[in-house]
Scaffold this active site. Structure first.
Site, mmCIF file in Angstrom:
data_model
loop_
_atom_site.group_PDB
_atom_site.id
_atom_site.type_symbol
_atom_site.label_atom_id
_atom_site.label_comp_id
_atom_site.label_asym_id
_atom_site.label_seq_id
_atom_site.Cartn_x
_atom_site.Cartn_y
_atom_site.Cartn_z
ATOM 1 N N HIS A 1 -4.314 -9.825 -38.417
ATOM 2 C CA HIS A 1 -4.797 -8.725 -37.566
ATOM 3 C C HIS A 1 -4.774 -7.408 -38.321
ATOM 4 O O HIS A 1 -5.692 -6.596 -38.222
ATOM 5 C CB HIS A 1 -3.926 -8.597 -36.312
ATOM 6 N N GLU B 1 5.200 -9.703 -28.001
ATOM 7 C CA GLU B 1 3.888 -9.776 -27.351
ATOM 8 C C GLU B 1 3.506 -11.242 -27.128
ATOM 9 O O GLU B 1 3.118 -11.642 -26.031
ATOM 10 C CB GLU B 1 2.847 -9.087 -28.236
ATOM 11 N N ASP C 1 -5.685 -15.903 -27.314
ATOM 12 C CA ASP C 1 -6.503 -14.781 -27.775
ATOM 13 C C ASP C 1 -7.958 -14.912 -27.344
ATOM 14 O O ASP C 1 -8.645 -13.907 -27.185
ATOM 15 C CB ASP C 1 -6.451 -14.692 -29.309
#
Length: 428
Positions: free
Chosen positions: A258, A322, A356
């Site tokens: 990311h 997260e 995701d």
């Protein structure tokens, strides 16, 4: 990876501390951009788009022809994938609406709560090296289910002045037709304050870099709501002897790619597991197009050996990741011990990537430890809940003396009189 073997609890805060960005270095810059957009509107947006994105635009809104062109440019396989994700995400989020339930708290006193969509919301979708069209599904679908009347989207233009076709395809799919080629701080300012082109919204959603995050926090001070505080994306993995090292390495790298500031934590029951995972990391890293970004993130990552399952779960709850992956045969049992996490992935065949993109759950999740007090985005994020009450004359008689006594005790005689004047009228 930095390695810790059976660290004492006194060390946990140090081990789990996220790197912090010194926002003081750019807060003034962000504030100046926001102020310029507030004062000069579209003119400031155009100037900053040229300065930061190197694109000269006279019109920001995507045209109907550009939507058509985008659909033609996208290959059928990707369209099908987006449609599959859309159906799964919609199916999951549709379960989050609640029917109105009227409760009679005492005879003649009825109370209920109604869910109402926030009228105007704005979505920010990053472009750049990774155009996050999947985030449009994650935000646009619950906004539609919630019944938001006005949903707009801002995303930075490419050097060609165009928007990535997958972004436009996904936007149209979820019913968003007001898309603006605006990125960065200027996009947050335009949605927060409104311009001649961009409508002002009441709440802003979406990820972004540290400048966008800072901008969201600053406009919040001006009365514009935001989805949640945000930091770099992160994953924590619990792995025991049943874990597959190749799977664990792939999951770590999927997060690390990311950005160089992505956070990665591996908690394993033995040092042997960590060594096996590191070997896989070395092999898989070389195959990644974004290996330089992932390598920086992995160099800043942490591995911890804790043999005792309950202690390991205590550490993970303290970290409040997260994403939390339970790479173990006993994922069901350990999942019951999770109290702080944005989203949990259970077992060897539940990679974080599915959340995701397409499993159905939302990928807009709390980072930086905010999972201790925040939930991820859901339909609830796009609604207000308004309470109602209705009293019959009998209901007022039943509850009136209680209210009058409490109001008088607080010294609020007008509150008491609002009840007693009605009770006196009923007696006459």
């Amino acid at each position: 990876m930095k390695l810790y073997i059976e660290p004492a609890k006194e060390q946990w805060n140090t081990i789990l501390k996220r790197p912090t960005n010194d926002s003081l270095n750019f807060t003034d810059t962000v504030r100046n951009v926001l102020q310029a957009v507030r004062e000069k509107g579209d003119q400031a947006v155009a100037e900053y788009t040229l300065q930061f994105d190197k694109v000269a635009l006279t019109k920001f809104e995507v045209t109907a022809d550009e939507f058509i062109e985008a659909e033609q440019l996208l290959n059928d396989q990707l369209k099908t994938a987006i449609l599959t994700a859309y159906e799964n995400i919609r199916t999951f989020h549709e379960t989050q609406t609640t029917a109105i339930t009227v409760v009679e708290t005492m005879h003649g006193v009825s109370c209920w709560r109604k869910q109402v969509g926030i009228e105007k919301v704005g979505l920010y979708i990053p472009g750049g090296t990774a155009p996050l069209f999947s985030t449009i599904l994650m935000l646009g679908i619950p906004a539609a289910i919630a019944g938001c009347k006005k949903v707009i989207l801002c995303t930075p233009p490419a050097k060609t002045g165009k928007v990535h076709p997958a972004i436009l395809f996904a936007a149209k799919l979820v019913g968003i037709t007001n898309v603006f080629k605006i990125g960065g701080v200027q996009a947050i300012g335009a949605m927060a304050y409104g311009t001649a082109t961009v409508p002002k919204v009441y709440k802003i959603f979406g990820p972004g870099n540290q400048y966008v995050t800072c901008a969201k926090q600053l406009v919040q001070l001006d009365g514009v709501a935001i989805d949640m505080p945000a930091g770099p994306s992160e994953v924590a993995i619990y792995a025991d002897d049943t874990a597959v090292p190749a799977f664990v390495a792939a999951d770590l790298l999927s997060q690390a790619e990311h950005g160089s500031d992505s956070q990665v934590l591996l908690v394993a029951t033995s040092k042997n597991i960590i060594e096996a995972v590191e070997k896989e990391l070395d092999k898989q890293l070389e195959q990644l197009p974004r290996k330089e970004i992932a390598a920086i993130a992995m160099n800043n990552s942490t591995a911890v050996v804790i043999a005792d399952h309950p202690v390991a779960m205590d550490l993970l709850n303290e970290y409040a990741p997260e994403h939390l992956i339970l790479a173990t045969d006993c994922a069901e049992q350990l999942a019951e011990q999770v109290i702080n996490a944005g989203s949990v992935f259970m077992g060897h065949y539940s990679p974080e990537s599915v959340g995701d993109y397409a499993s159905g759950t939302n990928h807009t999740l709390p980072t930086n430890g905010f999972a201790k007090m925040y939930s991820g985005v859901s339909v609830d994020s796009f609604v207000k809940k308004i309470t109602y009450q209705r009293l019959s004359t009998e209901g007022l008689i039943n509850i009136g003396n209680t209210v009058a006594l409490m109001a008088a005790a607080e010294g609020l005689d007008a509150h008491a009189r609002a009840v007693t004047i009605r009770l006196d009228e009923l007696k006459s």
